[in-house]
Scaffold this motif. Structure first.
Motif, short mmCIF file in Angstrom:
data_model
loop_
_atom_site.label_atom_id
_atom_site.label_comp_id
_atom_site.label_asym_id
_atom_site.label_seq_id
_atom_site.Cartn_x
_atom_site.Cartn_y
_atom_site.Cartn_z
N LEU A 11 0.83 -1.22 -0.04
CA LEU A 11 -0.04 0.02 -0.05
C LEU A 11 0.89 1.33 -0.02
O LEU A 11 0.48 2.21 -0.82
CB LEU A 11 -1.03 -0.02 1.32
N MET A 12 2.08 1.33 0.82
CA MET A 12 2.80 2.31 1.01
C MET A 12 3.42 2.52 -0.60
O MET A 12 3.82 3.80 -0.87
CB MET A 12 3.73 2.13 1.77
N GLU A 14 2.23 1.80 -3.42
CA GLU A 14 1.10 2.30 -4.40
C GLU A 14 0.85 3.74 -4.12
O GLU A 14 0.51 4.45 -5.03
CB GLU A 14 0.10 1.38 -4.21
N HIS A 15 0.97 4.12 -2.83
CA HIS A 15 0.72 5.70 -2.59
C HIS A 15 1.95 6.44 -2.50
O HIS A 15 2.02 7.59 -2.20
CB HIS A 15 0.06 5.68 -1.26
N LEU A 22 4.31 7.97 6.83
CA LEU A 22 3.09 7.39 7.41
C LEU A 22 3.10 7.59 8.70
O LEU A 22 2.10 7.98 9.42
CB LEU A 22 3.06 5.83 6.99
N PHE A 52 -4.78 3.11 9.25
CA PHE A 52 -4.11 2.65 7.93
C PHE A 52 -5.40 2.74 7.02
O PHE A 52 -5.09 3.26 5.94
CB PHE A 52 -3.49 1.34 8.07
N CYS A 53 -6.57 2.14 7.56
CA CYS A 53 -7.67 2.13 6.58
C CYS A 53 -7.96 3.45 6.10
O CYS A 53 -8.53 3.75 5.06
CB CYS A 53 -8.81 1.51 7.12
N PHE A 56 -5.27 5.20 3.66
CA PHE A 56 -5.05 4.37 2.13
C PHE A 56 -6.37 4.31 1.74
O PHE A 56 -6.62 3.59 0.58
CB PHE A 56 -4.43 3.17 2.49
N CYS A 58 -8.85 1.97 2.32
CA CYS A 58 -8.95 0.64 2.02
C CYS A 58 -9.68 -0.17 3.18
O CYS A 58 -10.05 0.47 4.19
CB CYS A 58 -7.48 0.12 1.83
#
Length: 69
Positions: A11-12, A14-15, A22, A52-53, A56, A58
């Motif tokens: 995820l990190m 991808e972002h 973070l 985190f959700c 991101f 997600c």
């Protein structure tokens, strides 16, 4: 042996976010972020998962997965 695998590093990437960014966005200490990133965390904090959700946008299943035997 069954295992829970963390996919936070994906995820990190991808972002395009590094661990320091973070940590700053979530308020989670850098050493803890590092443990999630490297999948070495021993105790999972629900509040961390929620952050985190939120960051991101997600689901928990995007952050971690169950790998059966």
């Amino acid at each position: 042996m069954s295992k829970i695998k963390f996919k936070l590093h994906i995820l990190m990437a991808e972002h395009r976010m590094n661990q320091k960014e973070l940590s700053q966005k979530t308020g989670i200490h850098p050493p803890t972020i590092n443990k999630y990133f490297h999948d070495t965390i021993q105790k999972i904090d629900r509040e961390h998962l929620a952050k985190f959700c939120e960051i991101f946008n997600c689901q928990i299943s995007d952050i971690m997965e169950y790998i059966p035997d």
